[in-house]
Motif scaffolding. Structure first.
Motif, PDB file in Angstrom:
ATOM      1  N   UNK A  73      94.777  59.529  15.643  1.00 30.82           N
ATOM      2  CA  UNK A  73      95.848  60.004  14.756  1.00 30.82           C
ATOM      3  C   UNK A  73      95.352  60.223  13.323  1.00 30.82           C
ATOM      4  N   UNK A  74      94.197  59.608  12.989  1.00 30.95           N
ATOM      5  CA  UNK A  74      93.704  59.695  11.598  1.00 30.95           C
ATOM      6  C   UNK A  74      92.695  60.813  11.377  1.00 30.95           C
ATOM      7  N   UNK A 122     102.906  47.551  11.606  1.00 33.54           N
ATOM      8  CA  UNK A 122     103.690  47.188  12.786  1.00 33.54           C
ATOM      9  C   UNK A 122     104.282  45.778  12.635  1.00 33.54           C
ATOM     10  N   UNK A 149      94.475  51.550  22.710  1.00 30.58           N
ATOM     11  CA  UNK A 149      95.348  51.423  21.542  1.00 30.58           C
ATOM     12  C   UNK A 149      94.595  51.807  20.260  1.00 30.58           C
ATOM     13  N   UNK A 163      99.437  52.616   3.036  1.00 30.54           N
ATOM     14  CA  UNK A 163      98.718  53.787   3.509  1.00 30.54           C
ATOM     15  C   UNK A 163      97.220  53.492   3.542  1.00 30.54           C
ATOM     16  N   UNK A 164      96.564  54.261   4.387  1.00 31.56           N
ATOM     17  CA  UNK A 164      95.120  54.062   4.515  1.00 31.56           C
ATOM     18  C   UNK A 164      94.433  55.417   4.453  1.00 31.56           C
ATOM     19  N   UNK A 165      93.371  55.471   3.680  1.00 32.56           N
ATOM     20  CA  UNK A 165      92.602  56.715   3.627  1.00 32.56           C
ATOM     21  C   UNK A 165      91.127  56.380   3.558  1.00 32.56           C
ATOM     22  N   UNK A 188      95.165  48.213   9.374  1.00 35.66           N
ATOM     23  CA  UNK A 188      96.266  48.928   8.689  1.00 35.66           C
ATOM     24  C   UNK A 188      97.450  49.134   9.645  1.00 35.66           C
ATOM     25  N   UNK A 189      97.140  49.602  10.867  1.00 35.53           N
ATOM     26  CA  UNK A 189      98.215  49.875  11.839  1.00 35.53           C
ATOM     27  C   UNK A 189      98.949  48.579  12.193  1.00 35.53           C
ATOM     28  N   UNK A 225      93.773  55.489  20.133  1.00 42.16           N
ATOM     29  CA  UNK A 225      94.864  56.382  19.730  1.00 42.16           C
ATOM     30  C   UNK A 225      95.191  56.254  18.243  1.00 42.16           C
ATOM     31  N   UNK A 226      95.079  55.041  17.738  1.00 41.94           N
ATOM     32  CA  UNK A 226      95.293  54.865  16.284  1.00 41.94           C
ATOM     33  C   UNK A 226      94.261  55.701  15.529  1.00 41.94           C
TER      34      UNK A 226
END
Lengths: 150, 698
Positions: free
Chosen positions: B625-626, B164, B618, B172-174, B159-160, B621-622
């Motif tokens: 953030x979730x 990018x 990387x 969006x991702x959930x 998703x990220x 950190x992605x």
């Protein structure tokens, strides 16, 4: 995997011939490489991390240098471009099931019998033509029934 | 409950007329054929056994007649080229750009799917949408129910990267922590959180692709027709290479349009919703389509599994129409790659469809949707009826051979003997009539393709006809295998057996001999025993039964060979089962081919999944953030996580179970601590277990 960039010596009295410092530098390079930071910024970060590590605890170069690097990275915003919350703003609304009556009896009475009765009543009160037609049907039906029963 | 403003739509009267005609078409031949069947039987249907046979035969004949007449009416609709009730001929239609209020969310529910493929399909749809210049009215939501920790992290990373690389922010991702009510619950959760912001939602399956122009057109149609609640497309099956999947794709592309048009003919605004590749009006969906739990336990109680039919019935109950856009192309999906995968899927669907029987008498539903519930149930129950019919026929044949008839029954006092008469020629006539009902639609489908000048899309007339013959032969072999499994599914469900609801296999992975033997061995053995008994007792009946028994006996090799991509490709080289998408690849599918071949690794360190979230800064950190911010923990929980972390550090990621990995992934403090600790590991075996390369100079 990409090959780490050539080591640039930090301007300090670190002994780079020492294998533990060499390992620390290699690990730091790997870390910043995985973050895909611009080369100049990455070098500056490594340099600063090594300086801090050397000043803090020269006996544990790998651990202290990694700690120092992560502390430095924490000051950088954003560290990773895509690392953001992945959903839009919430706007909650209710979604609740409507009552379902699944009873066959209810279905039979309210959805079969009731509409049929109401339809018949509507038909009966629907005008002279309907009433005449109903009279004909009743007479013919009664006649047929009488014949069958006889 | 019901909106009366759409009560007098012009299609409603036409639907009543068409359905009456359809019913007459089904019932009259069924009545005639059942009478004929009774006449064929030795005792003319007067014994209990024969009466039962006639009843079962009538149900089966009516069932196949539905398919036959649907196809015929579809042929009529497509041959006429125009149907004034087709949803694509919406009133006051124009092609103006979509207004700002026509915001549409594309929902992609996923559950442990191949992440690269899912995001490649999303990218194809997005790029196609972008080319229409209307992509700013759309947003994509990847709604994950993945329980596998590696898939979870791969989805976040993909998703990220998507955001990018494409610079598209409206994706969006959930991921749900609790997978309540599976896919329908996932969509409902989205509705509760974000549904207010969107007028429409397009629901995808993980294997769905839709072209941008089709999506835009669907929104335009919904904008024009305020009475439509759900607009379903008829997706084309594509992209599979195994033999069975290619046969399915061919059948879908050749017969599918005719059946879809036929369904449209009699359903009109009471169509089915198939759960994906459809656009839904969000507000009425939220107001009327929330699914209750059925009283009692699974399999027939609990959460509603096959939610789509129920949602269609509920939105229709609320007064909105459900339409099938049978002539809208640019909508694709994939079929299960093997017979076993198809049967596993069918087992879920079977349970779901049987649950619908409990909703049959729900207040306020339209008769057409009650009929669709029954139709869904019959999709599987017909197999049991067929099995019952074969069993009864066998029993009748055995009894006829073993029991000496009573030629002069004492009760009748007749001078003439009471012969049980059996006319094989009548049976042949009935069999031929049944075969016509089953196979004539295929002939008409070929005729339609010929009339429309589209034979080239199927590899030319000769190859098309050869493919149809091969498809008929293949289907004839597979039908008894499906019959046996579906009968078992219905039986198990009725007995209260539960069904797992895992993710589907969407890759071309062949069935192994062991798997096939495990699944089909019992059926083959049954067929051998059945055949042996019938052959010994009544050899003439054995030959009637032999096509079915032979199919069951060869089920194991059939299942294995039909699951092999190389067999499918060989068929293609021979020009068999060619589909229009193979002759002329649509732009979206071409792009998908490019993307699937060029997937970039998620991490420069070569790690992914859980290991990636721990090691790669990387991905780490992605992921951070979730997840939720660190929270206060009970001492016991903190202690357990500390132990997990220590074990992981010492023994590597493989020492943790999926549950333990998810626990660490959900705790930002524990994950950050593990991340730091891993990077501080000295060079050696422990570091290598986490994918960190050696630090020694090369």
């Amino acid at each position: 995997m990409r090959k780490p960039a050539a080591a640039k010596t930090p301007s300090s009295d670190i002994d780079f011939a020492d294998p533990s410092w060499a390992a620390a530098i290699a690990r730091l390079r790997l870390y910043v490489q995985a973050l895909d930071l611009p080369a100049a910024e990455a070098e500056a970060l490594i340099h600063a991390a090594l300086e801090q590590a050397h000043a803090r605890d020269p006996a544990e170069p790998l651990a202290t240098a990694m700690d120092a690097l992560q502390a430095l990275l924490a000051q950088r915003e954003p560290i990773v471009a895509g690392a953001t919350w992945s959903m839009p703003e919430l706007h909650r609304a209710p979604m609740v099931p409507e009552p379902l009556n699944r009873s066959p009896l209810h279905f039979f009475l309210h959805e079969l019998v009731q509409p049929a009765v109401l339809g018949a009543l509507r038909f009966l009160t629907g005008g002279l033509r309907h009433q005449r037609l109903l009279l004909v049907i009743t007479v013919v039906g009664a006649g047929a029934l009488f014949q069958i029963l006889r | 409950m019901r909106r009366n403003e759409f009560k007098h739509e012009p299609w409603i009267k036409m639907a009543a007329a068409r359905r009456s005609l359809f019913l007459i078409f089904i019932l009259v031949p069924t009545f005639v054929a059942s009478g004929y069947m009774a006449a064929i039987l030795p005792h003319k249907g007067t014994t209990f056994l024969e009466f039962l046979m006639v009843v079962v035969f009538a149900a089966l004949f009516a069932w196949i007649s539905i398919g036959f007449w649907t196809a015929m009416l579809g042929f009529y609709t497509l041959a006429r080229k125009v149907d004034r009730f087709a949803i694509t001929r919406a009133r006051d239609e124009d092609h103006t750009p979509l207004g700002p209020k026509a915001r549409t969310a594309i929902l992609i529910p996923v559950c442990n799917e191949d992440v690269t493929e899912v995001f490649a399909r999303i990218r194809v749809t997005y790029e196609s949408l972008k080319s229409t210049g209307q992509s700013h009215r759309f947003a994509f939501f990847v709604l994950s129910d993945s329980g596998n920790p590696d898939r979870w992290i791969e989805e976040e990373t993909a998703w990220a990267r998507f955001r990018e690389e494409l610079g598209f922010e409206h994706i969006y991702y959930r991921r749900r922590r609790v997978n309540l009510k599976r896919k329908s619950g996932n969509v409902a959760d989205w509705c509760r959180r974000f549904g207010r912001d969107y007028r429409y939602m397009v629901v995808f399956d993980a294997d769905s692709i839709m072209s941008g122009p089709t999506l835009v057109r669907m929104v335009q149609l919904m904008e024009r027709r305020r009475d439509v609640g759900i607009l379903q497309t008829a997706p084309s099956c594509v992209n599979r290479e195994t033999l069975i999947a290619r046969v399915q794709q061919f059948a879908n592309r050749l017969y599918g349009p005719m059946f879809a048009a036929g369904l449209h003919f009699w359903q009109l605004g009471d169509a089915q919703f198939w759960g994906h590749n459809a656009i839904i009006r969000v507000k009425p969906f939220m107001e009327h389509c929330a699914l209750p739990r059925l009283p009692g336990e699974a399999p027939l109680g609990g959460d509603i599994l096959s939610h789509d039919f129920v949602e269609a019935a509920l939105i229709r109950r609320a007064g909105y129409g459900v339409w099938l856009a049978f002539d809208l192309d640019g909508s694709y999906e994939e079929v299960p790659p093997t017979l076993l995968d198809e049967l596993k899927r069918d087992r879920r669907w079977c349970q779901g469809n049987m649950q619908h029987l409990r909703l049959l008498f729900t207040n306020g539903l339209f008769p057409a949707h009650r009929a669709l519930f029954l139709n869904g149930f019959m999709s599987y129950a017909s197999a049991l009826l067929w099995f019952l019919f074969l069993s009864l026929s066998t029993l009748e044949a055995l009894l006829e051979a073993l029991i000496i008839p009573e030629y002069f029954p004492a009760a009748e006092r007749s001078l003439f003997p009471n012969w049980p008469v059996w006319y094989p020629q009548w049976a042949v006539t009935l069999m031929i009539s049944t075969a016509i009902i089953l196979f004539l639609p295929k002939v008409f489908a070929v005729l339609l393709v010929y009339l429309k000048g589209k034979t080239r899309q199927f590899g030319g007339m000769v190859r098309l006809v050869l493919s149809v013959l091969a498809e008929v032969a293949f289907s004839t072999f597979v039908a008894p295998v499906r019959m046996l499994f579906h009968s078992k599914f219905v039986f198990i469900t009725l007995l209260g057996g539960q069904i797992g609801w895992g993710s589907q296999n969407r890759g071309d992975e062949a069935t192994t001999w062991g798997e096939a033997l495990r699944f089909h061995g019992g059926g083959s053995l049954l067929a051998l025993l059945w055949g042996a008994v019938v052959y010994v007792v009544n050899p003439s009946f054995f030959w009637w039964l032999s096509p079915i028994l032979i199919s069951l006996v060869v089920a194991v090799p059939l299942s294995v060979w039909s699951s092999r991509p190389e067999v499918g490709r060989a068929a293609r080289r021979l020009g068999l089962f060619i589909t229009p998408e193979e002759v002329e690849r649509p732009a979206q599918l071409k792009r998908l081919d490019e993307l699937t071949g060029t997937a970039r690794p998620a991490s420069v360190l070569g790690v992914s999944g859980f290991t990636g979230a721990v090691v790669d800064p990387r991905i780490h950190r992605i992921h951070l953030a979730q997840i939720r911010r660190p929270r206060r923990q009970l001492a016991s929980i903190a202690q357990r996580r500390q132990e997990l972390k220590e074990r992981a550090l010492l023994e590597g990621p493989s020492a943790l179970s999926d549950k333990e990995k998810k626990e660490l992934l959900s705790d930002p403090a524990a994950l950050q601590a593990l991340h730091r600790a891993v990077w501080q590991l000295p060079d050696g075996e422990q570091a290598r277990r986490w994918g960190l390369p050696s630090l020694a100079p090369a």
